[in-house]
Design a protein around this motif. Structure first.
Motif, PDB file in Angstrom:
ATOM      1  N   ILE A   1      16.486 -22.190  55.898  1.00 22.79           N
ATOM      2  CA  ILE A   1      15.867 -21.086  56.655  1.00 22.79           C
ATOM      3  C   ILE A   1      16.881 -20.507  57.623  1.00 22.79           C
ATOM      4  O   ILE A   1      17.067 -19.289  57.698  1.00 22.79           O
ATOM      5  N   PHE A   2      17.576 -21.373  58.348  1.00 24.99           N
ATOM      6  CA  PHE A   2      18.543 -20.898  59.338  1.00 24.99           C
ATOM      7  C   PHE A   2      19.802 -20.355  58.677  1.00 24.99           C
ATOM      8  O   PHE A   2      20.352 -19.353  59.118  1.00 24.99           O
ATOM      9  N   LYS A   3      20.242 -20.995  57.603  1.00 25.38           N
ATOM     10  CA  LYS A   3      21.445 -20.527  56.882  1.00 25.38           C
ATOM     11  C   LYS A   3      21.210 -19.145  56.273  1.00 25.38           C
ATOM     12  O   LYS A   3      22.093 -18.291  56.298  1.00 25.38           O
ATOM     13  N   ASN A   4      20.009 -18.911  55.738  1.00 20.02           N
ATOM     14  CA  ASN A   4      19.702 -17.650  55.060  1.00 20.02           C
ATOM     15  C   ASN A   4      19.138 -16.580  55.991  1.00 20.02           C
ATOM     16  O   ASN A   4      18.894 -15.452  55.552  1.00 20.02           O
ATOM     17  N   SER A   5      18.901 -16.916  57.250  1.00 19.02           N
ATOM     18  CA  SER A   5      18.276 -15.946  58.166  1.00 19.02           C
ATOM     19  C   SER A   5      19.163 -14.717  58.334  1.00 19.02           C
ATOM     20  O   SER A   5      20.374 -14.756  58.089  1.00 19.02           O
ATOM     21  N   GLU A   6      18.524 -13.634  58.736  1.00 26.40           N
ATOM     22  CA  GLU A   6      19.206 -12.348  58.885  1.00 26.40           C
ATOM     23  C   GLU A   6      18.966 -11.796  60.277  1.00 26.40           C
ATOM     24  O   GLU A   6      17.850 -11.892  60.793  1.00 26.40           O
ATOM     25  N   LEU A   7      20.009 -11.253  60.888  1.00 25.85           N
ATOM     26  CA  LEU A   7      19.838 -10.549  62.155  1.00 25.85           C
ATOM     27  C   LEU A   7      19.389  -9.135  61.818  1.00 25.85           C
ATOM     28  O   LEU A   7      20.139  -8.377  61.199  1.00 25.85           O
ATOM     29  N   VAL A   8      18.161  -8.815  62.193  1.00 24.17           N
ATOM     30  CA  VAL A   8      17.588  -7.523  61.848  1.00 24.17           C
ATOM     31  C   VAL A   8      17.499  -6.692  63.123  1.00 24.17           C
ATOM     32  O   VAL A   8      16.986  -7.154  64.144  1.00 24.17           O
ATOM     33  N   GLU A   9      18.005  -5.448  63.055  1.00 20.01           N
ATOM     34  CA  GLU A   9      17.935  -4.577  64.221  1.00 20.01           C
ATOM     35  C   GLU A   9      16.519  -4.028  64.364  1.00 20.01           C
ATOM     36  O   GLU A   9      15.939  -3.496  63.422  1.00 20.01           O
ATOM     37  N   PHE A  10      15.986  -4.202  65.562  1.00 18.80           N
ATOM     38  CA  PHE A  10      14.642  -3.731  65.875  1.00 18.80           C
ATOM     39  C   PHE A  10      14.703  -3.022  67.220  1.00 18.80           C
ATOM     40  O   PHE A  10      14.905  -3.647  68.251  1.00 18.80           O
ATOM     41  N   GLU A  11      14.604  -1.695  67.159  1.00 19.73           N
ATOM     42  CA  GLU A  11      14.600  -0.882  68.373  1.00 19.73           C
ATOM     43  C   GLU A  11      15.764  -1.230  69.296  1.00 19.73           C
ATOM     44  O   GLU A  11      15.607  -1.459  70.481  1.00 19.73           O
ATOM     45  N   GLY A  12      16.951  -1.310  68.707  1.00 20.79           N
ATOM     46  CA  GLY A  12      18.161  -1.512  69.492  1.00 20.79           C
ATOM     47  C   GLY A  12      18.544  -2.958  69.757  1.00 20.79           C
ATOM     48  O   GLY A  12      19.559  -3.214  70.389  1.00 20.79           O
ATOM     49  N   ARG A  13      17.751  -3.905  69.288  1.00 24.29           N
ATOM     50  CA  ARG A  13      18.075  -5.323  69.476  1.00 24.29           C
ATOM     51  C   ARG A  13      18.136  -6.024  68.129  1.00 24.29           C
ATOM     52  O   ARG A  13      17.374  -5.694  67.231  1.00 24.29           O
ATOM     53  N   LYS A  14      19.018  -6.990  68.028  1.00 24.86           N
ATOM     54  CA  LYS A  14      19.109  -7.787  66.803  1.00 24.86           C
ATOM     55  C   LYS A  14      18.271  -9.046  66.989  1.00 24.86           C
ATOM     56  O   LYS A  14      18.451  -9.776  67.957  1.00 24.86           O
TER      57      LYS A  14
END
Length: 147
Positions: free
Chosen positions: A116-129
């Motif tokens: 879960i942690f290895k595959n997680s993605e930083l997704v931008e949401f309203e200016g924050r990742k």
């Protein structure tokens, strides 16, 4: 076609959800909690239309991280909650913060935490990742409890 009241409720709900996501993730980050957002909120963060009343997070299960999670919990609620016993028993901890709740999970069905942690993605949401579960892992999780 929705009437004015229905439209206003959707707009208000969207604003509340957005503010809640920002507030909670800001506090998680303040305490350097290792977490991944999952469930319906991860869909909202990715821009999908999804109605949810909770923010689901999986947290890394080390003693150091659990100490940081406990600090986070004490910041957002006056309830006396210690996650350690719940995590040892693989139980979800729910924190009610009107009008939403936060579900803190030690694991997800059908998945290993390391992945879960290895595959997680930083997704931008309203200016924050924001760290989110990968879409493929979310589908694996959903399939594991729907079959």
């Amino acid at each position: 076609m929705p009437n004015f009241t229905q439209t206003l409720c959707v707009i208000t709900r969207t604003q509340l959800t957005s503010e809640f996501i920002h507030r909670i993730t800001e506090i998680l980050n303040k305490f350097n909690v290792d977490y991944v957002v999952t469930g319906g909120t991860s869909k909202i963060i990715r821009g999908e239309d999804y109605l949810t009343f909770d923010l689901d997070i999986v947290v890394e299960n080390s003693n150091d991280n659990l100490n940081r999670v406990n600090k986070f919990v004490h910041q957002i609620t006056s309830e006396k909650i210690d996650l350690t016993d719940n995590f040892k028993s693989n139980r979800i901890t729910r924190i009610n913060t009107f009008p939403f709740s936060i579900d803190i999970m030690p694991r997800l069905d059908g998945l290993e935490n390391i992945n879960i942690f290895k595959n997680s993605e930083l997704v931008e949401f309203e200016g924050r990742k924001i760290p989110c579960i990968s879409e493929s892992d979310l589908m694996k999780n959903y399939k594991s409890f729907k079959t």
